[in-house]
Design a protein around this motif. Structure first.
Motif: not given
Length: 434
Positions: A18, A21-23, A284, A288, A341
């Motif tokens: 994370m 910047r990995t989703p 998105m 998640i 997140s």
């Protein structure tokens, strides 16, 4: 490598991904899949990936997410948010800091449409910030009010935060939606009180607006009435037991589309834009949830939640001491992770501890969402601060963070009140569902 060592390594890898910047969805998928591969073998890892992906996209309860997002997007494209803001300004704009207060009020009402913090901050910010600048409002108060008001989209139903919490903990979406109503109104009132106090101490920061006649007030309220009626039907229908949350979301989206067509407030281009934006956001969120559902079995195999729970209980801090420790951890994480997140990464770990301590899981859902809201306006990440900065490009970032500071204290006060008086969160769901 023992399961516990693999779990700690996996959590470290998750945060490293994370930071790079990995989703978050793909970070959880990678850690969960390869962690299970190492501990349980390829077949088990593949089975979890397939079954969890299918069960997520076929989960009937998750339909509430795209439907309420579509409702908010259509309302935004059709310009209904402007009507909400104008009506709020007409009724409270005459008070000290009235324009900022009407922005918070507009955020609260639009939150009941969009369910998204970012969408609320962007939509109301585009309407309100130019008006506050025109009337000479201080940059700190104007941007701070929009950034803080936008966080209400994560608390006031239909909240995507509550939907994800319900999916992760297998709690009732309807109960969580109802639990967010009184805390949302409390937080809105504290925000407006904060604005009044700032404007009283520094009248130049939030001058009064021009008085509006009674007739004009009711005319503007009438313009906002249809959308407010749709909110009352969808959310009120859940409260009355007429609709399930999924049915309410579909009815709300259908009604707002019919309203936009009837008022000729939306064309094909606008409708297509709303649908595409809904698809992007929904995809998105679904990813998640899939990522969280692949990560959770890996965490279960490593016994991380169980070990953490035993360690916390073993400290002898008592239920509320342990709760304070969990909240403090959330505050620190909120400085580096966005709200969704943080929710999907931490809930599988801390929820068993909350259950062990005997706290009401619905009440804790409200507490967790409020703490996560605080992270949305806390440096250095502060997602809502960056959103408002994108709308008010001429305002320095330091000014925006300075502006949200008084609202952080208001959120802390709201959190303390809900901890001391848990009935604020539990009254409505308990009266509805027994």
């Amino acid at each position: 490598m023992t399961p516990l060592e693999a779990g700690l390594t996996g959590i470290g890898a998750l945060f490293a991904l994370m930071i790079l910047r990995t989703p978050v969805a793909f970070a959880m998928l990678l850690v969960g899949y390869f962690g299970l591969w190492i501990l349980e073998g390829t077949r088990a890892a593949g089975a979890v990936m397939l079954t969890e992906s299918y069960s997520t996209v076929s989960n009937y309860n998750l339909i509430v997410v795209p439907m309420f997002i579509l409702l908010g997007n259509i309302a935004s494209v059709a310009g209904f948010s402007r009507a909400l803001y104008d009506a709020a300004f007409a009724w409270v704009g005459r008070f000290k800091g009235g324009l900022a207060s009407s922005s918070v009020l507009g955020c609260a009402v639009f939150s009941a449409v969009s369910g998204s913090s970012v969408a609320t901050a962007v939509t109301i910010g585009k309407v309100a910030l130019p008006e506050m600048k025109r009337l000479g409002y201080g940059d700190a108060l104007s941007t701070g009010a929009i950034a803080a008001g936008g966080t209400l989209g994560f608390l006031i139903p239909p909240s995507t935060g509550f939907v994800l919490y319900a999916i992760l903990t297998e709690e009732s979406i309807g109960r969580l939606f109802m639990a967010g109503i009184l805390p949302g109104l409390l937080l809105m009132g504290l925000f407006m009180g904060t604005i009044w106090l700032i404007a009283t101490l520094n009248p130049k920061a939030g001058p009064r607006g021009e008085p509006v006649s009674a007739g004009e007030k009711f005319r503007l309220l009438g313009r906002a009435g249809p959308l407010m009626g749709i909110i009352a039907v969808s959310i009120g229908g859940i409260y009355a037991g007429v609709f399930t949350p999924v049915e309410a979301s579909a009815i709300g989206a259908g009604l707002v589309l019919l309203l936009a067509i009837a008022m000729r407030a939306i064309d094909w281009t606008g409708f297509k834009s709303a649908v595409l934006e809904t698809l992007k956001t929904s995809a998105m969120l679904y990813m998640i949830v899939i990522g969280a559902n692949v990560l959770n079995p890996f965490l279960a195999v490593t016994h991380i939640p169980e070990t953490l729970g035993n360690a916390m209980v073993g400290l002898g801090l008592g239920p509320y001491g342990t709760l304070v420790m969990i909240i403090a951890a959330y505050v620190v994480l909120g400085m580096f992770l966005d709200g969704l997140s943080m929710l999907v990464v931490t809930i599988p770990i801390v929820f068993p501890v909350i259950q062990e301590l005997g706290f009401d899981p619905i009440w804790f859902g409200v507490v967790a969402v409020i703490v996560i809201e605080m992270g949305m306006i806390t440096p250095p990440v502060g997602l809502n601060v960056f959103v408002v900065k994108g709308v008010a490009q001429d305002v320095p970032m330091t000014t925006v963070f300075k502006g949200v500071l008084p609202f952080l204290f208001a959120m802390i006060l709201a959190l303390l009140l809900i901890i001391i008086f848990p009935q604020i969160a539990t009254l409505i769901p308990d009266s509805m569902f027994g």
